[in-house]
Design an enzyme around this catalytic site. Structure first.
Site, PDB file in Angstrom:
ATOM      1  N   HIS A  58      26.007 -44.602  25.969  1.00 58.87           N
ATOM      2  CA  HIS A  58      26.374 -45.472  24.843  1.00 58.87           C
ATOM      3  C   HIS A  58      25.605 -46.768  24.960  1.00 58.87           C
ATOM      4  O   HIS A  58      25.008 -47.054  26.011  1.00 58.87           O
ATOM      5  CB  HIS A  58      27.874 -45.780  24.891  1.00 58.87           C
ATOM      6  CG  HIS A  58      28.225 -46.645  26.070  1.00 58.87           C
ATOM      7  ND1 HIS A  58      28.381 -46.132  27.347  1.00 58.87           N
ATOM      8  CD2 HIS A  58      28.373 -47.987  26.189  1.00 58.87           C
ATOM      9  CE1 HIS A  58      28.640 -47.120  28.184  1.00 58.87           C
ATOM     10  NE2 HIS A  58      28.630 -48.260  27.505  1.00 58.87           N
TER      11      HIS A  58
ATOM     12  N   HIS B 238      21.122 -52.128  25.877  1.00 61.65           N
ATOM     13  CA  HIS B 238      20.667 -51.200  26.913  1.00 61.65           C
ATOM     14  C   HIS B 238      21.580 -49.983  26.961  1.00 61.65           C
ATOM     15  O   HIS B 238      22.756 -50.064  26.593  1.00 61.65           O
ATOM     16  CB  HIS B 238      20.654 -51.889  28.285  1.00 61.65           C
ATOM     17  CG  HIS B 238      22.006 -52.300  28.758  1.00 61.65           C
ATOM     18  ND1 HIS B 238      22.615 -53.474  28.344  1.00 61.65           N
ATOM     19  CD2 HIS B 238      22.899 -51.692  29.577  1.00 61.65           C
ATOM     20  CE1 HIS B 238      23.807 -53.568  28.901  1.00 61.65           C
ATOM     21  NE2 HIS B 238      24.006 -52.495  29.652  1.00 61.65           N
TER      22      HIS B 238
HETATM   23  P1  ATP Z   1      32.641 -48.658  35.895  1.00 59.93           P
HETATM   24  O1  ATP Z   1      32.788 -50.156  35.761  1.00 59.93           O
HETATM   25  O2  ATP Z   1      33.940 -48.004  36.235  1.00 59.93           O
HETATM   26  O3  ATP Z   1      31.558 -48.233  36.828  1.00 59.93           O
HETATM   27  P2  ATP Z   1      31.644 -48.766  33.167  1.00 59.93           P
HETATM   28  O4  ATP Z   1      30.930 -50.025  33.554  1.00 59.93           O
HETATM   29  O5  ATP Z   1      30.897 -47.743  32.386  1.00 59.93           O
HETATM   30  O6  ATP Z   1      32.236 -48.040  34.459  1.00 59.93           O
HETATM   31  P3  ATP Z   1      33.499 -50.523  31.977  1.00 59.93           P
HETATM   32  O7  ATP Z   1      33.371 -51.458  33.152  1.00 59.93           O
HETATM   33  O8  ATP Z   1      34.855 -50.312  31.417  1.00 59.93           O
HETATM   34  O9  ATP Z   1      32.934 -49.100  32.346  1.00 59.93           O
HETATM   35  O10 ATP Z   1      32.516 -51.065  30.859  1.00 59.93           O
HETATM   36  C1  ATP Z   1      32.424 -50.475  29.577  1.00 59.93           C
HETATM   37  C2  ATP Z   1      31.133 -50.941  28.950  1.00 59.93           C
HETATM   38  O11 ATP Z   1      31.131 -52.363  28.829  1.00 59.93           O
HETATM   39  C3  ATP Z   1      29.886 -50.612  29.782  1.00 59.93           C
HETATM   40  O12 ATP Z   1      28.786 -50.432  28.896  1.00 59.93           O
HETATM   41  C4  ATP Z   1      29.641 -51.876  30.584  1.00 59.93           C
HETATM   42  O13 ATP Z   1      28.262 -52.029  30.924  1.00 59.93           O
HETATM   43  C5  ATP Z   1      30.055 -52.937  29.576  1.00 59.93           C
HETATM   44  N1  ATP Z   1      30.538 -54.133  30.275  1.00 59.93           N
HETATM   45  C6  ATP Z   1      31.416 -54.172  31.295  1.00 59.93           C
HETATM   46  N2  ATP Z   1      31.636 -55.436  31.700  1.00 59.93           N
HETATM   47  C7  ATP Z   1      30.889 -56.225  30.896  1.00 59.93           C
HETATM   48  C8  ATP Z   1      30.672 -57.630  30.784  1.00 59.93           C
HETATM   49  N3  ATP Z   1      31.287 -58.509  31.575  1.00 59.93           N
HETATM   50  N4  ATP Z   1      29.823 -58.074  29.825  1.00 59.93           N
HETATM   51  C9  ATP Z   1      29.193 -57.221  29.005  1.00 59.93           C
HETATM   52  N5  ATP Z   1      29.348 -55.873  29.047  1.00 59.93           N
HETATM   53  C10 ATP Z   1      30.165 -55.383  29.984  1.00 59.93           C
END
Ligand code: ATP
Ligand code: MG
Length: 176
Positions: free
Chosen positions: A43, A124
């Protein structure tokens, strides 16, 4: 849904399954080190809301409903390592409708009192985590016809993270 439970939410473009399949086949053929992102999870995040009380969900859905952006083609043509070793496909050119969509969404969320990451938006698609630093292979151009965006719930499951689509909205057909 339990109205008190905080939900980890984000708005994103869901990668269409056939494209996600092509991207993952290419990734797996490169032998990139690190932890590959499951094909179903590919995504592009538009706005990360973090933890939000479940009772705000209806308002968040209403907030996105009136957004209008033309459908567009996103050309993913570079592979970068960003953050802590995330290998990501990025577009060398950001299509204006993508900036427009993100701008509208961020403005609505800020007006609604949602605190967003202060870093500038960097489109990205993460392919692999915990990759080693160093030169990355050059990808082919992956063309993505972006026709909808959605609101997603991120849930930890035993083996990783799973995203559940809570709502999605079509982009408008481009005129002309
Ligand atoms: P995990 O953290 O369990 O490894 P994940 O990063 O895919 O998995 P989430 O942390 O719930 O899952 O994040 C969901 C989406 O939001 C992902 O695309 C992640 O890169 C993005 N994301 C997470 N934290 C932030 C942030 N602080 N700022 C911008 N985007 C974020
Ligand atoms: Mg994360």
């Amino acid at each position: 849904m339990n109205t008190d439970k905080p939900l980890r939410l984000f708005f994103a473009l869901p990668c269409p399954p056939p494209l996600a399949g092509s991207i993952c086949r290419w990734r797996d053929a490169q032998g990139l080190a690190g932890r590959p992102v499951p094909e179903a999870n590919l995504h592009l995040t538009l706005a990360f809301l973090g933890s939000q009380p479940a009772h705000t969900l209806d308002a968040l859905v209403q907030l996105a409903r009136p957004l209008h952006t033309d459908a567009f083609v996103l050309r993913l043509d570079e592979l970068h390592t960003i953050g802590h070793g995330f290998a990501c496909l990025v577009p060398s050119q950001v299509p204006p409708p993508l900036s427009h969509l993100v701008g509208q969404l961020h403005a609505k969320l800020c007006a609604h009192g949602v605190a967003l990451d202060s870093r500038p938006f960097l489109p990205h698609v993460t392919l692999s985590r915990e990759t080693a630093p160093g030169p990355q292979p050059r990808p082919p151009v992956f063309e993505w016809r972006v026709e909808r965006f959605g609101l997603y719930l991120s849930e930890n499951v035993g083996h990783g993270v799973q995203y559940r689509e809570l709502s999605s909205w079509p982009l408008t057909a481009p005129r002309g």
